[in-house]
Design a protein around this motif. Structure first.
Motif, PDB file in Angstrom:
ATOM      1  N   ALA A 177       0.816  -1.215   0.000  1.00 46.93           N
ATOM      2  CA  ALA A 177       0.000   0.000   0.000  1.00 46.93           C
ATOM      3  C   ALA A 177       0.845   1.258   0.000  1.00 46.93           C
ATOM      4  CB  ALA A 177      -0.948  -0.005   1.194  1.00 46.93           C
ATOM      5  N   ASP A 178       2.067   1.171   0.535  1.00 46.44           N
ATOM      6  CA  ASP A 178       2.953   2.340   0.550  1.00 46.44           C
ATOM      7  C   ASP A 178       3.937   2.315  -0.618  1.00 46.44           C
ATOM      8  OD1 ASP A 178       4.572   0.246   1.338  1.00 46.44           O
ATOM      9  OD2 ASP A 178       5.327   1.212   3.159  1.00 46.44           O
ATOM     10  N   GLY A 179       3.657   1.481  -1.634  1.00 43.80           N
ATOM     11  CA  GLY A 179       4.502   1.418  -2.818  1.00 43.80           C
ATOM     12  C   GLY A 179       4.118   2.491  -3.821  1.00 43.80           C
ATOM     13  N   VAL A 180       4.553   2.297  -5.062  1.00 43.57           N
ATOM     14  CA  VAL A 180       4.271   3.267  -6.119  1.00 43.57           C
ATOM     15  C   VAL A 180       2.891   2.934  -6.694  1.00 43.57           C
ATOM     16  CG1 VAL A 180       5.111   4.327  -8.241  1.00 43.57           C
ATOM     17  CG2 VAL A 180       6.744   3.445  -6.569  1.00 43.57           C
ATOM     18  N   MET A 181       1.879   3.449  -6.026  1.00 43.02           N
ATOM     19  CA  MET A 181       0.492   3.174  -6.388  1.00 43.02           C
ATOM     20  C   MET A 181      -0.370   4.363  -5.991  1.00 43.02           C
ATOM     21  SD  MET A 181      -1.910  -0.070  -5.300  1.00 43.02           S
ATOM     22  CE  MET A 181      -1.511   0.116  -3.553  1.00 43.02           C
ATOM     23  N   VAL A 182      -1.288   4.738  -6.887  1.00 43.95           N
ATOM     24  CA  VAL A 182      -2.193   5.852  -6.616  1.00 43.95           C
ATOM     25  C   VAL A 182      -3.579   5.483  -7.128  1.00 43.95           C
ATOM     26  CG1 VAL A 182      -0.349   7.574  -6.798  1.00 43.95           C
ATOM     27  CG2 VAL A 182      -1.720   7.022  -8.819  1.00 43.95           C
ATOM     28  N   HIS A 183      -4.558   6.261  -6.715  1.00 49.95           N
ATOM     29  CA  HIS A 183      -5.925   6.051  -7.193  1.00 49.95           C
ATOM     30  C   HIS A 183      -6.027   6.426  -8.675  1.00 49.95           C
ATOM     31  CE1 HIS A 183      -6.636   6.262  -2.799  1.00 49.95           C
ATOM     32  NE2 HIS A 183      -7.635   5.434  -3.081  1.00 49.95           N
ATOM     33  N   LYS A 184      -6.810   5.652  -9.410  1.00 50.05           N
ATOM     34  CA  LYS A 184      -7.058   5.932 -10.825  1.00 50.05           C
ATOM     35  C   LYS A 184      -8.340   6.739 -10.958  1.00 50.05           C
ATOM     36  CE  LYS A 184      -9.289   3.275 -13.626  1.00 50.05           C
ATOM     37  NZ  LYS A 184     -10.206   4.285 -14.258  1.00 50.05           N
ATOM     38  N   PRO A 185      -8.251   7.941 -11.491  1.00 51.75           N
ATOM     39  CA  PRO A 185      -9.470   8.725 -11.709  1.00 51.75           C
ATOM     40  C   PRO A 185     -10.369   8.056 -12.741  1.00 51.75           C
ATOM     41  CG  PRO A 185      -7.489  10.096 -11.846  1.00 51.75           C
ATOM     42  CD  PRO A 185      -7.035   8.681 -11.869  1.00 51.75           C
ATOM     43  N   SER A 186     -11.660   8.280 -12.619  1.00 53.74           N
ATOM     44  CA  SER A 186     -12.607   7.679 -13.567  1.00 53.74           C
ATOM     45  C   SER A 186     -12.413   8.212 -14.980  1.00 53.74           C
ATOM     46  CB  SER A 186     -14.038   7.941 -13.101  1.00 53.74           C
ATOM     47  OG  SER A 186     -14.291   9.337 -13.007  1.00 53.74           O
ATOM     48  N   ALA A 187     -11.788   9.387 -15.097  1.00 51.61           N
ATOM     49  CA  ALA A 187     -11.557   9.973 -16.423  1.00 51.61           C
ATOM     50  C   ALA A 187     -10.520   9.205 -17.234  1.00 51.61           C
ATOM     51  CB  ALA A 187     -11.117  11.426 -16.276  1.00 51.61           C
ATOM     52  N   LEU A 188      -9.717   8.363 -16.575  1.00 52.99           N
ATOM     53  CA  LEU A 188      -8.693   7.588 -17.270  1.00 52.99           C
ATOM     54  C   LEU A 188      -9.150   6.149 -17.440  1.00 52.99           C
ATOM     55  CD1 LEU A 188      -5.309   8.662 -15.613  1.00 52.99           C
ATOM     56  CD2 LEU A 188      -6.344   9.513 -17.720  1.00 52.99           C
ATOM     57  N   SER A 189      -8.985   5.613 -18.641  1.00 57.44           N
ATOM     58  CA  SER A 189      -9.264   4.201 -18.852  1.00 57.44           C
ATOM     59  C   SER A 189      -8.197   3.365 -18.161  1.00 57.44           C
ATOM     60  CB  SER A 189      -9.286   3.880 -20.346  1.00 57.44           C
ATOM     61  OG  SER A 189      -7.976   3.972 -20.889  1.00 57.44           O
ATOM     62  N   TYR A 190      -8.500   2.105 -17.929  1.00 56.78           N
ATOM     63  CA  TYR A 190      -7.500   1.214 -17.335  1.00 56.78           C
ATOM     64  C   TYR A 190      -6.282   1.095 -18.248  1.00 56.78           C
ATOM     65  CZ  TYR A 190     -10.959  -0.283 -13.855  1.00 56.78           C
ATOM     66  OH  TYR A 190     -11.865  -0.312 -12.824  1.00 56.78           O
ATOM     67  N   GLU A 191      -6.504   1.063 -19.540  1.00 57.35           N
ATOM     68  CA  GLU A 191      -5.398   0.916 -20.485  1.00 57.35           C
ATOM     69  C   GLU A 191      -4.479   2.125 -20.444  1.00 57.35           C
ATOM     70  OE1 GLU A 191      -6.943   0.114 -24.337  1.00 57.35           O
ATOM     71  OE2 GLU A 191      -8.013  -1.696 -23.726  1.00 57.35           O
ATOM     72  N   THR A 192      -5.056   3.314 -20.485  1.00 59.95           N
ATOM     73  CA  THR A 192      -4.240   4.526 -20.419  1.00 59.95           C
ATOM     74  C   THR A 192      -3.478   4.590 -19.109  1.00 59.95           C
ATOM     75  OG1 THR A 192      -5.735   5.766 -21.866  1.00 59.95           O
ATOM     76  CG2 THR A 192      -4.308   7.052 -20.429  1.00 59.95           C
ATOM     77  N   ALA A 193      -4.150   4.272 -18.015  1.00 56.54           N
ATOM     78  CA  ALA A 193      -3.506   4.328 -16.703  1.00 56.54           C
ATOM     79  C   ALA A 193      -2.343   3.347 -16.610  1.00 56.54           C
ATOM     80  CB  ALA A 193      -4.530   4.043 -15.611  1.00 56.54           C
ATOM     81  N   ALA A 194      -2.537   2.137 -17.136  1.00 55.69           N
ATOM     82  CA  ALA A 194      -1.477   1.127 -17.067  1.00 55.69           C
ATOM     83  C   ALA A 194      -0.248   1.536 -17.858  1.00 55.69           C
ATOM     84  CB  ALA A 194      -2.002  -0.213 -17.578  1.00 55.69           C
ATOM     85  N   ALA A 195      -0.434   2.359 -18.886  1.00 55.35           N
ATOM     86  CA  ALA A 195       0.684   2.773 -19.739  1.00 55.35           C
ATOM     87  C   ALA A 195       1.449   3.970 -19.187  1.00 55.35           C
ATOM     88  CB  ALA A 195       0.166   3.098 -21.138  1.00 55.35           C
ATOM     89  N   LEU A 196       1.044   4.498 -18.052  1.00 57.28           N
ATOM     90  CA  LEU A 196       1.690   5.697 -17.518  1.00 57.28           C
ATOM     91  C   LEU A 196       3.033   5.453 -16.816  1.00 57.28           C
ATOM     92  CD1 LEU A 196      -1.388   7.560 -15.933  1.00 57.28           C
ATOM     93  CD2 LEU A 196      -0.120   8.241 -17.981  1.00 57.28           C
ATOM     94  N   PRO A 197       3.169   4.452 -15.949  1.00 55.66           N
ATOM     95  CA  PRO A 197       4.310   4.443 -15.012  1.00 55.66           C
ATOM     96  C   PRO A 197       5.689   4.274 -15.622  1.00 55.66           C
ATOM     97  CG  PRO A 197       2.517   3.063 -14.184  1.00 55.66           C
ATOM     98  CD  PRO A 197       2.182   3.399 -15.604  1.00 55.66           C
TER      99      PRO A 197
END
Length: 328
Positions: A120-140
């Protein structure tokens, strides 16, 4: 809830065909962990290097020490994902069941599965509903690498920045982040990717199949090499006074040479591992939501075809990120 899941597993180093779907035990979250139902993940150049042990020159032994001498120590690849929290440990208070999240597991890997355990204290944040799962996964992966190298290279507004390998995951992130910082960006890519780089904001493109950027008369304040073929000895003539060379992909000899260059010249060479910071991931999410950063997506594959996704990465011709999706 079943205790098994499907995962893309590789038991030996080699080509994409070594990756197979298997039934594996579902991870059990500890007190400070969350369990994520993976909706989208990526196959990156890092996955290719680890799977095939195709390490930069000088890092072959280090690769085996890190990932397993004779066989993979962690048989599930994948370092970036987006999904939904389905379980939380007793000590977790920042995430709850049902939260949509985006996470970067780094060297711990494990994202190429139906479920992934993340601290939970790793490199993880909430995904806003405005972002698709695919777009979010391609960010880090690409985004955090770009932010970290530009931070160490002290990117400034007005800098003349050249990105070697601009159409890849890291390169395309660097183009966008440099443009947003007010830099004048030159993208080195094939002619097939020229239009895409211009759409990302590059002021100029160079077709590497026809022109050697290091042989031209243009000077650059920052040169970022994501390919591994632009060492200091090659780019020195086109590096401006007090210019910075960012070796995103460097051989061991180049990394060892960097401190000497930094001491004996007016130039600076930045090399070495990328810092993985939760603040950087949140910055990328915020930039994606307001349209300042859009990860370039090459192709999408269902999880059942994850080996084909690896094969696409192995071609060395992908434009941006290769996505693997799970059925909703």
């Amino acid at each position: 809830m079943t205790s098994l899941m499907k995962a893309a597993v590789y038991r030996q180093y080699g080509p994409p065909s070594v990756v197979r779907l298997e039934e594996c035990p579902k991870p059990v979250p500890g007190a400070n962990d969350v369990l994520i139902r993976v909706r989208a993940a990526t196959v990156t150049s890092a996955d290719w290097r680890i799977r095939s042990l195709s390490m930069p020159h000088g890092f072959g032994a280090a690769g085996r020490l890190a990932f397993g001498m004779n066989a993979p120590r962690q048989p599930v690849l994948g370092s970036e994902l987006a999904g939904d929290v389905v379980e939380v440990g007793a000590g977790v208070h920042t995430f709850t069941v049902g939260d949509a999240v985006v996470a970067f597991t780094g060297a711990k890997l494990g994202a190429h599965a139906e479920y992934c355990r993340v601290r939970a204290d790793g490199v993880m944040v909430h995904k806003p509903s405005a972002l698709s799962y695919e777009t979010a996964a391609a960010l880090p992966f690409g985004g955090t690498t770009a932010l970290d190298f530009f931070r160490r290279g002290v990117l400034r507004a007005g800098d003349r920045v050249l990105i070697n390998g601009a159409s890849g995951t890291v390169g395309s992130a660097m183009v966008q982040i440099a443009v947003q910082a007010g830099a004048e960006v030159t993208a080195v890519c094939s002619s097939a990717n020229t239009e895409a780089m211009q759409q990302l904001g590059a002021a100029r493109t160079i077709d590497y199949t026809r022109v050697d950027f290091a042989a031209g008369g243009q000077q650059y304040d920052i040169i970022a090499d994501t390919v591994g073929n632009a060492p200091y000895s090659r780019v020195r003539p086109v590096l401006a006074a007090r210019g910075r060379l960012l070796l995103v992909l460097a051989t061991l000899p180049e990394m060892l040479r960097a401190p000497w260059v930094n001491i004996t010249s007016a130039h600076r060479v930045v090399a070495g591992p990328t810092a993985e910071r939760v603040d950087d991931l949140q910055t990328l999410v915020d930039m994606a939501v307001d349209g300042r950063f859009t990860p370039l997506i090459d192709s999408r594959f269902p999880f059942s075809e994850v080996a084909a996704a690896h094969a696409r990465v192995d071609t060395g011709r992908k434009r941006g990120t290769v996505i693997v999706t799970h059925a909703m």
